[in-house]
Design a protein around this motif. Structure first.
Motif, short mmCIF file in Angstrom:
data_model
loop_
_atom_site.label_atom_id
_atom_site.label_comp_id
_atom_site.label_asym_id
_atom_site.label_seq_id
_atom_site.Cartn_x
_atom_site.Cartn_y
_atom_site.Cartn_z
N GLY A 71 -50.24 16.47 26.14
CA GLY A 71 -50.15 16.70 27.58
C GLY A 71 -48.73 16.57 28.11
N LEU A 72 -47.88 15.89 27.35
CA LEU A 72 -46.46 15.76 27.70
C LEU A 72 -45.62 16.83 27.01
CD1 LEU A 72 -46.14 11.87 27.36
CD2 LEU A 72 -46.39 13.20 29.48
N ASP A 73 -46.31 17.71 26.28
CA ASP A 73 -45.67 18.81 25.54
C ASP A 73 -44.70 18.30 24.48
OD1 ASP A 73 -45.42 21.49 24.90
OD2 ASP A 73 -43.71 21.78 26.24
N ILE A 74 -45.10 17.20 23.80
CA ILE A 74 -44.36 16.70 22.65
C ILE A 74 -45.35 16.34 21.55
CG2 ILE A 74 -42.36 15.84 23.96
CD1 ILE A 74 -43.56 13.01 23.69
N THR A 75 -44.83 16.09 20.36
CA THR A 75 -45.67 15.68 19.24
C THR A 75 -45.56 14.16 19.06
OG1 THR A 75 -43.90 15.88 17.60
CG2 THR A 75 -45.23 17.88 18.06
N HIS A 76 -46.44 13.62 18.25
CA HIS A 76 -46.39 12.19 17.94
C HIS A 76 -45.04 11.84 17.30
CE1 HIS A 76 -48.19 8.55 15.57
NE2 HIS A 76 -47.38 8.17 16.52
N ALA A 77 -44.57 12.66 16.37
CA ALA A 77 -43.29 12.39 15.71
C ALA A 77 -42.15 12.40 16.73
CB ALA A 77 -43.03 13.42 14.61
N GLN A 78 -42.17 13.34 17.65
CA GLN A 78 -41.14 13.40 18.69
C GLN A 78 -41.23 12.17 19.58
OE1 GLN A 78 -42.16 17.22 20.35
NE2 GLN A 78 -40.61 18.30 19.13
N ALA A 79 -42.44 11.77 19.93
CA ALA A 79 -42.62 10.58 20.76
C ALA A 79 -42.07 9.35 20.06
CB ALA A 79 -44.11 10.38 21.09
N SER A 80 -42.34 9.22 18.76
CA SER A 80 -41.84 8.07 18.00
C SER A 80 -40.32 8.06 17.97
CB SER A 80 -42.40 8.09 16.58
OG SER A 80 -43.80 7.93 16.61
N CYS A 81 -39.72 9.21 17.73
CA CYS A 81 -38.25 9.30 17.72
C CYS A 81 -37.68 8.91 19.07
CB CYS A 81 -37.80 10.72 17.39
SG CYS A 81 -37.86 11.13 15.65
N MET A 82 -38.26 9.43 20.12
CA MET A 82 -37.76 9.13 21.46
C MET A 82 -37.91 7.65 21.80
SD MET A 82 -39.07 12.60 23.37
CE MET A 82 -38.58 12.11 25.01
N MET A 83 -39.02 7.04 21.39
CA MET A 83 -39.21 5.61 21.63
C MET A 83 -38.16 4.80 20.86
SD MET A 83 -41.57 4.71 23.78
CE MET A 83 -42.00 3.04 23.36
N MET A 84 -37.90 5.18 19.62
CA MET A 84 -36.90 4.47 18.83
C MET A 84 -35.52 4.58 19.47
SD MET A 84 -38.07 5.16 14.91
CE MET A 84 -36.78 4.13 14.22
N LEU A 85 -35.18 5.75 19.96
CA LEU A 85 -33.90 5.93 20.64
C LEU A 85 -33.85 5.08 21.91
CD1 LEU A 85 -33.39 9.79 20.29
CD2 LEU A 85 -32.11 7.99 19.11
N SER A 86 -34.94 5.06 22.64
CA SER A 86 -35.03 4.32 23.89
C SER A 86 -34.85 2.82 23.69
CB SER A 86 -36.37 4.61 24.55
OG SER A 86 -36.68 3.67 25.52
N MET A 87 -35.43 2.29 22.62
CA MET A 87 -35.43 0.85 22.40
C MET A 87 -34.22 0.36 21.62
SD MET A 87 -39.47 0.33 21.71
CE MET A 87 -39.41 -1.43 21.97
N GLY A 88 -33.33 1.29 21.25
CA GLY A 88 -32.14 0.88 20.51
C GLY A 88 -32.38 0.64 19.04
N GLY A 89 -33.54 1.00 18.55
CA GLY A 89 -33.86 0.80 17.13
C GLY A 89 -33.22 1.84 16.24
N ALA A 90 -32.67 2.87 16.85
CA ALA A 90 -32.02 3.94 16.09
C ALA A 90 -31.07 4.67 17.01
CB ALA A 90 -33.07 4.91 15.55
#
Length: 174
Positions: free
Chosen positions: A49-68
């Motif tokens: 519904g956000l027009d992204i995939t689970h993998a994209q969501a995971s990448c974006m979360m990691m970038l957001s949290m400073g984990g990568a």
């Protein structure tokens, strides 16, 4: 070429994983993989519904949290090869959700960051992840979830700690 049998020191403890009694459907590894796949499917359906995939969501979360902050970091954290991550990031960049910036001190390294549009999507992801977890953990108590979380961390630690764990906090909502 002959295979060598690896043996461990004799133990007085019973063998928790005896090949003679192995049943795939009851295997802890199989059950963990099935649970992970079902959770991933649930997240995949929710983030569509956000027009992204689970993998994209995971990448974006990691970038957001400073984990990568680099392709290498993301690949390591998601246990995915750099080529796959690069293709995924290209799609995110094309949509204006991330930006790639070469480091001044080492032009070979490309830092990744979210755009304001990417941050807006990431702000919605914790609710998505928590909704999926709620559905799959109906009937579990907080104590049971805490025990499960602790056990999974032990499994990860016993495997050398090769996991995403460095970018998530204890309050990860799941």
């Amino acid at each position: 070429m002959s295979a060598t049998k690896i043996t461990s020191a004799p133990s007085t403890e019973p063998d928790l994983f005896d090949p003679a009694t192995y049943e795939m459907g009851a295997s802890v590894g199989y059950l963990m993989a099935r649970a992970k796949n079902l959770l991933s499917l649930g997240i995949e359906q929710e983030v569509s519904g956000l027009d992204i995939t689970h993998a994209q969501a995971s990448c974006m979360m990691m970038l957001s949290m400073g984990g990568a902050s680099t392709v290498t970091d993301l690949g390591r954290g998601l246990n995915t090869d750099a080529g796959s991550i690069t293709r995924l990031l290209s799609r995110l960049e094309k949509r204006g959700l991330i930006v790639r910036t070469r480091r001044d001190d080492d032009r070979r390294v490309v830092n990744l960051s979210l755009t304001p549009e990417g941050e807006a999507i990431v702000a919605k992801l914790p609710a998505v992840f928590c909704n999926v977890m709620r559905r799959h953990f109906v009937g579990f108590s907080q104590a049971e979830i805490d025990v499960l979380r602790g056990m999974l961390r032990r499994v990860i630690d016993n495997g050398g700690g090769q996991a995403i764990g460095t970018c998530w906090t204890d309050g990860d909502g799941g």
